[in-house]
Design a protein around this motif. Sequence first.
Motif, mmCIF file in Angstrom:
data_model
loop_
_atom_site.group_PDB
_atom_site.id
_atom_site.type_symbol
_atom_site.label_atom_id
_atom_site.label_comp_id
_atom_site.label_asym_id
_atom_site.label_seq_id
_atom_site.Cartn_x
_atom_site.Cartn_y
_atom_site.Cartn_z
ATOM 1 N N ILE A 189 63.041 -8.618 4.694
ATOM 2 C CA ILE A 189 62.634 -7.405 3.980
ATOM 3 C C ILE A 189 61.690 -7.736 2.831
ATOM 4 C CG2 ILE A 189 63.465 -5.490 2.549
ATOM 5 C CD1 ILE A 189 66.035 -5.542 4.276
ATOM 6 N N GLU A 329 69.491 -2.755 4.498
ATOM 7 C CA GLU A 329 68.707 -2.512 5.705
ATOM 8 C C GLU A 329 68.593 -1.022 6.009
ATOM 9 O OE1 GLU A 329 69.057 -6.652 8.221
ATOM 10 O OE2 GLU A 329 70.204 -4.924 8.925
ATOM 11 N N THR A 333 65.015 1.139 6.270
ATOM 12 C CA THR A 333 64.572 1.984 7.388
ATOM 13 C C THR A 333 64.345 3.422 6.955
ATOM 14 O OG1 THR A 333 66.857 2.481 8.083
ATOM 15 C CG2 THR A 333 65.804 0.540 9.057
ATOM 16 N N PHE A 340 59.802 -1.012 8.898
ATOM 17 C CA PHE A 340 61.064 -1.652 9.292
ATOM 18 C C PHE A 340 61.646 -1.037 10.566
ATOM 19 C CE2 PHE A 340 60.880 -2.304 4.620
ATOM 20 C CZ PHE A 340 60.837 -3.693 4.624
ATOM 21 N N VAL A 343 64.204 -3.140 12.301
ATOM 22 C CA VAL A 343 65.432 -3.468 11.575
ATOM 23 C C VAL A 343 66.528 -2.499 11.998
ATOM 24 C CG1 VAL A 343 66.524 -3.509 9.293
ATOM 25 C CG2 VAL A 343 64.245 -4.493 9.613
#
Length: 370
Positions: A189, A329, A333, A340, A343
Amino acid sequence: MCPTKRTTRLAALCGLLLSFAAALLPANAAEITDLRGRKVTVPDQVRKISIDDGRYLVALSLVQADPVKPLAAWPRDIHRIGDATYAQFVEKFPALRNLPQVASSAGAFSLESVLSAAPDVAVVSLGGGPTDAQVAQLQAAGIAVVFIDFFNQPFENQERSLRILGQLTGGSAKAESFIEFRRQHLEKISQRVAKLPASARPTVFLEAHAGLTGDCCNSVGPGNVGDYIEFVGGHNIGADVLKVPAGKLNLEYVMSRDPKLYIATGGVHLEKAGGLVLGAGYDAARARAALQKISKRQGIAQLSAVKSGNTFGLAHQLVNSPIDIVVIEAFATWVHPELFKDVDPAKTLDEINKRFLAVPYVGTGWIGLK
């Protein structure tokens, strides 16, 4: 090459200093530097510890096959992990039900309860816990005191705290394995966010404990979960006015900023108040219905983030949790879905459950309005 007299003397001096330092420690003892920077002498093999926050059970579950076995006492703050999670722990480790109780870090420290439980080490929360005088009393009674922190400064302190729990319970190898796992996911990230210009950071409003009361808005400032927002490439509007990790924002201020994303946290503790419920014990349909309800409140409903569907719910028990990587995470997103798109926090949680946690996390940890 032969060593010079000077390097020989230096080597001898270093050896002497190391020997002297080792001599200062009692036999069968080790030294740990805690999160207050204190050098604490603990038994080389700790038999029992006490904890002042139920969420530390999750951390112990990462480093121990039986996270209850090392415990002499815990605070019984079941609301911090949720009834469903507590039931999971008790079902698998029934001894938890009968453990002695010590005070929670959310309240006043109880010297008597820790003395009664007689752990080798009292693990307490940074920012709370015993006074210096109480620490001295515990140490005089043969109980070491170690401060850790998963909540005030999670990025800075989480690795060190998990490593300390591993050292105290003989779970260092598992702790290091999870630390490396988390670090790899964080780097994925951070590398991408580093390339973002400031103009590409959308504004984010996080409301903590959404629906707990009729007014608005509990939120976050610098530190704590606010760091997660900044880390994934968002801009936390709470940090622009709050000077502490948690505080309250005026609804008019939130509306004037009209953030691009709205994130609400909640859990089982909000069910009676009619607030946002999700986490262990709740399915996606129930969680989404609760999110829809709280997003229809006056002022919140008028936000562009709600109108556009950029509205999300997060289980508060996951906030600043030892498994916070799934939260980070999820944030990534939501804040930058295109950046992302590869992810998957659900996949990450599944791997954590299979590889690390003695008691898997189940339930709806996060949800979107769409």
